[in-house]
Structures are given as C-alpha cells and as structure tokens.
Design a protein around this motif. Structure first.
Motif, PDB file in Angstrom:
ATOM      1  N   ALA A  90      -1.467   6.673   8.329  1.00 51.03           N
ATOM      2  CA  ALA A  90      -2.776   6.581   8.869  1.00 51.03           C
ATOM      3  C   ALA A  90      -3.182   5.686   9.875  1.00 51.03           C
ATOM      4  N   ALA A  91      -2.482   4.452   9.561  1.00 50.40           N
ATOM      5  CA  ALA A  91      -2.561   3.187  10.563  1.00 50.40           C
ATOM      6  C   ALA A  91      -1.630   3.994  12.081  1.00 50.40           C
TER       7      ALA A  91
ATOM      8  N   GLY B 238       0.822  -1.251   0.004  1.00 48.81           N
ATOM      9  CA  GLY B 238      -0.060   0.049  -0.055  1.00 48.81           C
ATOM     10  C   GLY B 238       0.844   0.999  -0.122  1.00 48.81           C
ATOM     11  N   SER B 239       0.208   2.367   0.152  1.00 50.75           N
ATOM     12  CA  SER B 239       0.872   3.546   0.275  1.00 50.75           C
ATOM     13  C   SER B 239       1.503   4.023   1.404  1.00 50.75           C
TER      14      SER B 239
ATOM     15  N   ALA C  13       1.003   6.730   2.855  1.00 48.00           N
ATOM     16  CA  ALA C  13      -0.172   7.533   3.225  1.00 48.00           C
ATOM     17  C   ALA C  13      -1.071   6.410   4.258  1.00 48.00           C
ATOM     18  N   GLN C  14      -1.155   5.268   3.498  1.00 54.00           N
ATOM     19  CA  GLN C  14      -2.131   4.281   4.458  1.00 54.00           C
ATOM     20  C   GLN C  14      -1.070   3.808   5.483  1.00 54.00           C
TER      21      GLN C  14
END
Length: 79
Positions: free
Chosen positions: A65-66, A58-59, A61-62
C-alpha cells in the motif's frame, strides 16, 4: 503489468490516477517489497521510479500500500 488491469498489479491502484497508467514490476522477498516502472503524470510526462521497502514492520499488504501510494502520487503529479 499495468496497474488495475493485469499481471501482478491487476488488483492494485484501482480507482486512482495510477489505474491503467502505472506500468511496473513488483518484487517480493521476506520483509522486502519493491516496485519499479513508469507512471505518466497529469502533465503527460513519463516518470521512471524505483521504490523498495526493506526489513519493514507490519504486513506485506501494508508495504504494498505504501509503494502504491508513491506510484499514485507520481501519476497525480503536475508541473
């Protein structure tokens, strides 16, 4: 840096219990993101934490966010 206020966390955790609460350092490398610092819980306890995401799919940014969700959860904690 303070979440939602300055530094590398200026744009992160806005409008959450982590804003103006979580004080942490970020770390970034290829497919690695980390966040380490302190959050004050709703009970007033200062909680130290370290979280790292390694070799994620994934990115970035993901992954951030986590990590932010973990810090916000700590800021929301109450005994």
């Amino acid at each position: 840096p303070i979440a939602g206020v300055d530094g590398t966390l200026a744009a992160r955790m806005k409008s959450t219990p982590g804003e103006n609460n979580v004080r942490a350092k970020t770390g970034t490398m290829s497919n690695v993101r980390s966040l380490a610092g302190y959050a004050t819980s709703r009970s007033g306890e200062v909680l130290a934490f370290v979280a790292m995401v390694n070799n994620f799919e994934g990115s970035g940014a993901q992954a951030n966010a986590a990590l932010d969700a973990i810090a916000v959860r700590l800021a929301s904690f109450a005994r």
